[in-house]
Design an enzyme around this catalytic site. Sequence first.
Site, PDB file in Angstrom:
ATOM      1  CG  HIS A 137      -0.347   0.018   2.552  1.00 55.64           C
ATOM      2  ND1 HIS A 137      -0.154  -1.132   3.295  1.00 55.64           N
ATOM      3  CD2 HIS A 137       0.112   1.029   3.338  1.00 55.64           C
ATOM      4  CE1 HIS A 137       0.398  -0.813   4.454  1.00 55.64           C
ATOM      5  NE2 HIS A 137       0.573   0.485   4.509  1.00 55.64           N
ATOM      6  CG  HIS A 160       3.700   4.350   5.571  1.00 56.83           C
ATOM      7  ND1 HIS A 160       2.707   4.826   6.403  1.00 56.83           N
ATOM      8  CD2 HIS A 160       3.334   3.088   5.247  1.00 56.83           C
ATOM      9  CE1 HIS A 160       1.799   3.879   6.599  1.00 56.83           C
ATOM     10  NE2 HIS A 160       2.141   2.813   5.901  1.00 56.83           N
ATOM     11  CD  GLU A 195       3.130  -0.899   7.386  1.00 61.00           C
ATOM     12  OE1 GLU A 195       2.627   0.076   6.785  1.00 61.00           O
ATOM     13  OE2 GLU A 195       2.456  -1.671   8.103  1.00 61.00           O
ATOM     14  CD  GLU A 244      -4.674   0.329   8.985  1.00 62.33           C
ATOM     15  OE1 GLU A 244      -3.627   0.847   9.413  1.00 62.33           O
ATOM     16  OE2 GLU A 244      -4.722  -0.834   8.546  1.00 62.33           O
ATOM     17  CD  GLN A 296      -2.414   2.152   5.848  1.00 63.91           C
ATOM     18  OE1 GLN A 296      -1.358   2.764   5.942  1.00 63.91           O
ATOM     19  NE2 GLN A 296      -2.613   0.981   6.416  1.00 63.91           N
TER      20      GLN A 296
END
Lengths: 138, 138
Positions: free
Chosen positions: B8, B79, B129, B44, B55
Site C-alpha cells: 500500500h 509511507h 513499512e 485506517e 491506505q
Amino acid sequence: MLPYNIDHVAIAVADLDEAVQRFGELYGVAVQRREVVAEQGVEEAMLAIGGSHVQLLAPLAPDTPVGRFLDRRGEGLHHVAFAVFDIEAALEHLRSTGARLIDDEPRIGGGGHRIAFVHPSSFSGTLIELVEVEVDGA
Amino acid sequence: MLPYNIDHVAIAVADLDEAVQRFGELYGVAVQRREVVAEQGVEEAMLAIGGSHVQLLAPLAPDTPVGRFLDRRGEGLHHVAFAVFDIEAALEHLRSTGARLIDDEPRIGGGGHRIAFVHPSSFSGTLIELVEVEVDGA
C-alpha cells in the site's frame, strides 16, 4: 473511472546513482528503465516491485519542480501514479468533480506513456499522476 | 529479499470520512477494510487498486505519530509498504546493510499482518513499512 493499478510510487532523491545503489542493497530490486525526461526536468529510474514500481526521481537542475521540492521538503515521497485505460475520460471525470488539474490535456511522460498530473489541492495534499496504459497492462 | 509487491501507499488525512468520500468521488474506489489500530494511534481505511492499495490514515489524537506528521507537514503521502514473505529474514537483511529499523521485531498491524517500519534515514527520507503476506498474496 476505476484506476487499473498503482503504476508507481515516486521518491524524490538528490543523487540518482546513489539512491539506485542503496535501494538495491536494501531491497534487492534492480532498475528496469532509466530515462531523462527533459520536459519534466528529471532523470527517473523505475524499479519493478510486483505489478507496480518504485520510481526514483532526481532533478536535472535546482530550478525544476523536483529541485524545488528537494529544497523545500528534502528527499522523500513525491507522488503516486494510477494507471488508467482512458486518460481523457479520467480527466473529464475529474473535472466534473471539481478537481484542479495541473495538466488539462495529456502529455508524454516517461516510457512514452500519456500522463497528466492532478493538483495536490484536489486530494489531501497528495500529488497524483495518471498514466495511460494499454489493456494488457503494458 | 525481493519485496513481493507494493502492499500500500499511505496518505495521512485529517478527516477519514471526508477523505474516503472524496477519494471515492475522484477515483471511484470504495473502502475494502476500515480499522482502528489503537497501538499506532490511527484509524485506517484500505482502498484496493489493482493488486495494491491506497491506505488513508487519520490520527486518533494530535499526540500520535500521524497527528504530529499532520501538524508538521500537513496532509499528504506518509509511507509506502512493501509486502514480503518472511519479515524476520527481511529485517535481518536490512540490519546487515546498516539500515536503521524503527521495529527490531515484527509487531501486529492492520488486518492482523505482521509488520515493521524502517526509519526514513535508511532511504532518502522515506518511511517504509514491511508487511508479511501469505504466499497466495492474502
